[in-house]
Design an enzyme around this catalytic site. Sequence first.
Site, PDB file in Angstrom:
ATOM      1  CE1 TYR A 182      44.449  32.403  43.869  1.00  0.00           C
ATOM      2  CE2 TYR A 182      43.679  33.627  41.958  1.00  0.00           C
ATOM      3  CZ  TYR A 182      43.812  33.505  43.326  1.00  0.00           C
ATOM      4  OH  TYR A 182      43.307  34.475  44.147  1.00  0.00           O
ATOM      5  CG  ASP A 237      34.531  36.412  44.782  1.00  0.00           C
ATOM      6  OD1 ASP A 237      35.747  36.427  45.055  1.00  0.00           O
ATOM      7  OD2 ASP A 237      34.087  36.212  43.639  1.00  0.00           O
ATOM      8  CD  GLU A 260      43.838  36.842  39.492  1.00  0.00           C
ATOM      9  OE1 GLU A 260      44.629  35.907  39.637  1.00  0.00           O
ATOM     10  OE2 GLU A 260      42.908  37.083  40.291  1.00  0.00           O
TER      11      GLU A 260
END
Lengths: 404, 283
Positions: free
Chosen positions: B185, B70, B59
């Site tokens: 994911y 994040d 990734e």
Amino acid sequence: MKQIPNTFKAGPDESGHFGIYGGRFVAETLMPLILELEQAYRDAKADPKFQAEIDYYNTHYIGRPSPLYFAERLTKHLGGAKIYFKRDELNHTGAHKINNCIGQILLANRMGRKRIIAETGAGQHGVATATVAALFGLPCTVYMGATDIERQQPNVFRMKLLGAEVKPVTSGSQTLKDAMNEALRDWVTNVADTFYIIGTVAGPHPYPAMVRDFQSIIGKEAREQMQAAEGRAPDSLVACIGGGSNAMGLFYEFLDDPNVKIYGVEAAGHGVETGQHAASLTAGVPGVLHGNRTYLLQDADGQITEAHSISAGLDYPGVGPEHSWLKDAKRVTYTSITDQEALDAFQMCARLEGIIPALEPSHALGFVKKLAPTLPKDHILLMNLCGRGDKDIFNVAKALGTKL
Amino acid sequence: MAATGDVLVGERRIAARFAALKAEKRAGLITFITAGDPGHEVSLEILKALPGAGADVIELGMPFTDPMADGPAIQRANLRALKAGANMKKTLEMVRSFRAGDQATPIVLMGYYNPVHAYGVPAFLKDAKAAGVDGLIAVDVPPEEDQELALPTRAAGLSFIRLATPTTDKKRLPKVLENTSGFLYYVSLAGITGVGAPDPKTVRVSVDELRRATKLPIAVGFGIRSADQAATISAFADAAVVGSVLVDCIGETAAGGKKPAEIVASVTALTRELAGGVRRASR
């Protein structure tokens, strides 16, 4: 042929879009929460008890309706249009922000949420959120950029007095945009119990519409008050735009009045041509940030650029999506005023009217100063005086070179 | 022409890699790094070294000023990359250089919508595909906005990999799966990247539930920082994703004034260790 919509008040659509703007651009973790919030708000809106609760706090806690005030000395001084102020700076906590916070905290209560978070720039929304959290006995965390904490010390102390935890944000430009990033990070981590009170008409659907609805009391009152004072609607409206909640609050009621001209005033900082400004509608391009598509200050690579304004409340590189749509639809005229012009208007208002305005509506005033003299004396101009300037006096003193 | 000359690209390269992992009866290691962190050249060297150190899928983060989902580690990586002059063109150049030497390891670009939006979706998909990108993860484009990016990406033959999270309930899951391809994911905890550690037992239950709803391979990420954690997750997931620990390693070695070769060596050593965890998992 360009189709003219028969109403400017229908947005957003089912999926939260105002034309191409708005939407729900958030991480999957937040999506179920946003859908739940949308449903809860829809239910609340249809419940007369919810509106009755809002009305109660508006009257007895905020002190609504806020007065409509004819600024006679300012009108004479500028020598043109008849200038009225909608005095939302007289609300409890000193700005329009509380209108929205009462609505959202009542919704949080209905949803059984136990913890409140918010972002703040100037600190007005932070103070309003800390206030309602105290009122309802809920713990509250406010994210605020480290730069803003520095320039808005009085509001930081107010929030602490009200029992809120103020968390400094040191990432990025350390202003409102980074505070919003950090609040979103908190929310995504504390999904089970936390309600995020967004302070402006931005963020993922349903926030832009919901915050607008809570703020639209400003325009509704103004219409009635103007009817009583002048027997008619105003000819033009002026409000400052950071995220744009005070402006949407005033404008929304009048969007379908074809004879009412509407002006939104952004912060031109050191001047739009210098690149140091916060005028996303004037100089930005559409992009996606903080959950919605809207005009943004960004570079060619899609990186968000830092905004600048002397007013922390306008220092944001985006704007509410409904404003982006109203700009493209040409219903509202968006313009900008520099730091210096706002400072001049700030002092003018203090001396002529005995009102110290916040630096945010001083931008609207700066434009009124230019516009009013060009208009006839029977033209009624209504400006939203959305906040008071107590919080700004230290910065204004600094800008004017005065030692306190 | 002989079939050996054929190269699987896009969605098919990802499918081929997961099929190979299945044949080896082991989980894969998916490594995340931010493109251009701490500088373009070093980042490219790290990228090229990852497969040799045991990365099965890569990734590659597209740098963005405002990475809302994040944690601090990847925020810092984004800022380091941007400060060093990273942009989308350079990210795609990195993939092109990598692809010249590696036709087998899938590369998935991961990031936020705005840099793609600014590039223009059709131009981005065309250039990304030409560079050798196989899939895309756009953190802030949920199924509700599928027409924006997910559908065009799939039409271009690239995988659009969606995240399922602990808040994705049974009612919502079909919507999340609808236009997901390549792999799913699973975000093992509600939160931001690199903060907190998932409880493997809870994650296993969730992954089992996902398996009943999809045939897609399931990768698990968020909060995996050690070989042991990777081994635990690999016992039941099809791949383990590691990111923050790698970008922390890049950030720390770069800040320590290490030479590019030493930075690459540190990252590959860590990757080898993590790959060891994935490979020794008992399944």
